[in-house]
Enzyme design. Structure first.
Site, PDB file in Angstrom:
ATOM      1  N   GLU A   3      -0.372   6.100   5.143  1.00 16.27           N
ATOM      2  CA  GLU A   3      -0.486   4.787   4.508  1.00 16.27           C
ATOM      3  C   GLU A   3      -0.912   4.905   3.048  1.00 16.27           C
ATOM      4  O   GLU A   3      -0.458   4.154   2.188  1.00 16.27           O
ATOM      5  CB  GLU A   3      -1.498   3.928   5.268  1.00 16.27           C
ATOM      6  N   THR A  29       4.486  -3.978  -1.047  1.00 10.14           N
ATOM      7  CA  THR A  29       3.086  -3.947  -0.615  1.00 10.14           C
ATOM      8  C   THR A  29       2.134  -3.669  -1.766  1.00 10.14           C
ATOM      9  O   THR A  29       1.078  -4.309  -1.894  1.00 10.14           O
ATOM     10  CB  THR A  29       2.899  -2.887   0.486  1.00 10.14           C
TER      11      THR A  29
END
Length: 332
Positions: free
Chosen positions: A154, A207
């Protein structure tokens, strides 16, 4: 998080150091999409759904190191370079931690879900890869040990190693990240009859950019409101009270800013609530939105109504209806 990885390294079973896996051995793993934040729980709440998800095929080769031979379903957007792909990077961290950097692996990644959807696309790929190597090596330790390595993926994907996507993808179910330093993750109960209606509008909300617009300073009264809603949501999950879950899912901190990136967000909320939703919000950083309902028929109706509205403003969309996925990753 480095301390978490160091502790896992120190506790790794010695058997993994000497274990040999036959060249050609392979495994295929599915890992699910996830809804992160769950409206009021920015970076601390998330849950897994049954679909969509990603698949990884991993096979043992005779040459040390990791290669990625194939990626499908990504329209050429993801790197084959193992130093730049979240799947291979997280797997390499895992192998280093157990002293098995000598092993040779080839990876195929099959994207079965949209990239940049706000449904944990990178998380699903990363978790599938980690579960695959765990399976190949016969690592029978608790799957929670893979979480710090998934967070490394991530960190590469969006610049921040948050766990609200990878934790539910890995553990299944509804997950609370109580703390990041030290890492402390709690799996929460949930009502069996809770359904999720998901709509992914065909618009781009990266994101990294979605994180950058979030306020860094907030008013105390807003913080108090948010704390109450998070506590109410968690209480509703434990009490199996869907109405309490619904009225607790209000966000005064992040949603007001991120909603500006999603066309007709508040109109979609209005449509969902008018058609029986108990709550409505943004999935992750968006642009996907989701609603909780008390039954599958209502969830299906809401996805149809929202898709019709988006079509009317010339925006394509994908829809999904699911219960909470308690299984997490699985070998296919």
């Amino acid at each position: 998080m480095s301390n978490d990885i160091q502790e896992i390294k120190q506790s790794a079973a010695a058997a993994f150091i000497g274990n040999s896996v036959a060249v050609g051995t392979e495994v295929k793993v599915f890992a699910p999409a996830t809804v992160a934040n769950v409206v009021c729980g920015f970076d601390v709440l998330g849950f897994a759904v049954n679909e969509p998800g990603d698949e990884v095929v991993m096979r043992v080769t005779g040459t040390p190191g990791i290669t990625i031979s194939k990626i499908t379903g990504d329209d050429g957007r993801l790197p084959l370079d193992p130093a730049k792909n979240t799947v291979s990077v997280s797997v390499q961290h895992y192998l280093n931690s157990i002293g098995r950097a000598d092993i040779g692996l080839d990876i195929e990644l099959h994207k079965k879900m949209p990239i940049g959807s706000g449904l944990g696309s990178s998380s699903a790929s990363t978790v599938a890869g980690l579960y695959a190597i765990k399976t190949l090596l016969g690592d029978d330790r608790d799957v929670i040990n893979l979480l710090p390595f998934a967070m490394k993926g991530e960190e590469m994907a969006c610049g921040h190693g948050h766990a609200d996507n990878v934790a539910p993808a890995l553990l299944g179910g509804f997950v609370l990240i109580r703390s990041y330093e030290p890492l402390d993750v709690v799996r929460l109960p949930h009502p069996a009859g809770l359904y999720c209606a998901i709509v992914f509008p065909d618009v781009d909300v990266p994101t990294r950019e979605a994180r950058q617009i979030i306020r860094t300073k907030i008013l105390m009264r807003d913080a108090v409101t948010q704390w109450g809603n998070i506590a109410g949501l968690v209480s509703g999950l434990f009490m199996q009270d869907i109405d309490l879950i619904g009225r607790s899912m209000q966000d005064v901190l992040v949603e007001p800013v991120r909603s500006m990136l999603i066309p007709d967000f508040y109109k979609m909320r209005e449509i969902a609530m008018e058609n029986g939703a108990v709550s409505f919000g943004i999935s992750g950083s968006g642009p996907s939105v989701f609603a909780f309902t008390k039954d599958e028929a209502t969830a299906t109706l809401i996805t149809q109504k929202l898709q019709q509205h988006l079509t009317g403003i010339k925006i394509g969309s994908n829809t999904y209806v699911s219960t909470i996925n308690d299984a997490g990753p699985r070998v296919l």
